[in-house]
Design an enzyme around this catalytic site. Structure first.
Site, PDB file in Angstrom:
ATOM      1  N   LYS A   5     -41.184  55.702 -43.595  1.00 50.45           N
ATOM      2  CA  LYS A   5     -42.525  56.573 -43.506  1.00 50.45           C
ATOM      3  C   LYS A   5     -43.242  56.395 -42.456  1.00 50.45           C
ATOM      4  CE  LYS A   5     -46.088  56.424 -46.554  1.00 50.45           C
ATOM      5  NZ  LYS A   5     -46.777  56.352 -47.885  1.00 50.45           N
ATOM      6  N   SER A  21     -39.100  71.946 -34.943  1.00 49.94           N
ATOM      7  CA  SER A  21     -38.901  70.759 -35.121  1.00 49.94           C
ATOM      8  C   SER A  21     -40.239  69.957 -34.880  1.00 49.94           C
ATOM      9  CB  SER A  21     -38.047  70.163 -33.954  1.00 49.94           C
ATOM     10  OG  SER A  21     -38.565  70.326 -32.730  1.00 49.94           O
ATOM     11  N   TYR A  54     -36.780  68.852 -38.650  1.00 54.02           N
ATOM     12  CA  TYR A  54     -35.849  68.123 -38.048  1.00 54.02           C
ATOM     13  C   TYR A  54     -36.660  67.183 -36.823  1.00 54.02           C
ATOM     14  CZ  TYR A  54     -34.679  71.323 -34.485  1.00 54.02           C
ATOM     15  OH  TYR A  54     -34.625  72.163 -33.554  1.00 54.02           O
TER      16      TYR A  54
END
Length: 123
Positions: A5, A21, A54
């Site tokens: 994270k 992305s 992504y």
């Protein structure tokens, strides 16, 4: 399971005209073991938007956090986001797994690395 994270990163750019992305400073990626093309969830603290995309490697040391393509409609530069990576694990792996959590400052510098999620409101 949560693998990594990036907590409270500041969006530096939102580029609608780029193939979709999120671009993340490679130094930050390395610190939390997120790889190029890895799927991540982004949570926008400013407006509550949640999305998945992504990762694209950004320039080392740049502090870049740039949402690209359609995701750019859900953030503005200056928004604070949480970027979360997940991984599939066996029951045995889960017993010893510790996610890497990077606590960021307003300039996207890591101010603290945690080996576990702290359940508090101090950050």
């Amino acid at each position: 399971m949560m693998k990594a994270k990036i907590h409270r990163a500041t969006v530096t750019e939102a580029n609608l005209n780029y193939v979709g992305s999120i671009t993340i400073d490679r130094n930050i990626m390395d610190a939390v073991d997120i790889l190029p093309n890895e799927k991540v969830q982004i949570v926008n603290n400013n407006n509550g938007a949640r999305l998945e995309t992504y990762v694209i490697e950004g320039e080392r040391g740049s502090g870049v956090i740039c949402l690209n393509g359609a995701a750019a409609r859900l953030v503005q530069p200056g928004d604070v986001v949480i970027i979360i990576s997940y991984a599939m694990m066996s029951e045995e792996e889960v017993k010893t797994h510790q996610p890497k959590v990077a606590i960021m400052d307003e300039n996207n510098r890591i101010v603290e690395m945690l080996g576990e999620e702290i359940h508090a409101t101090i950050y």
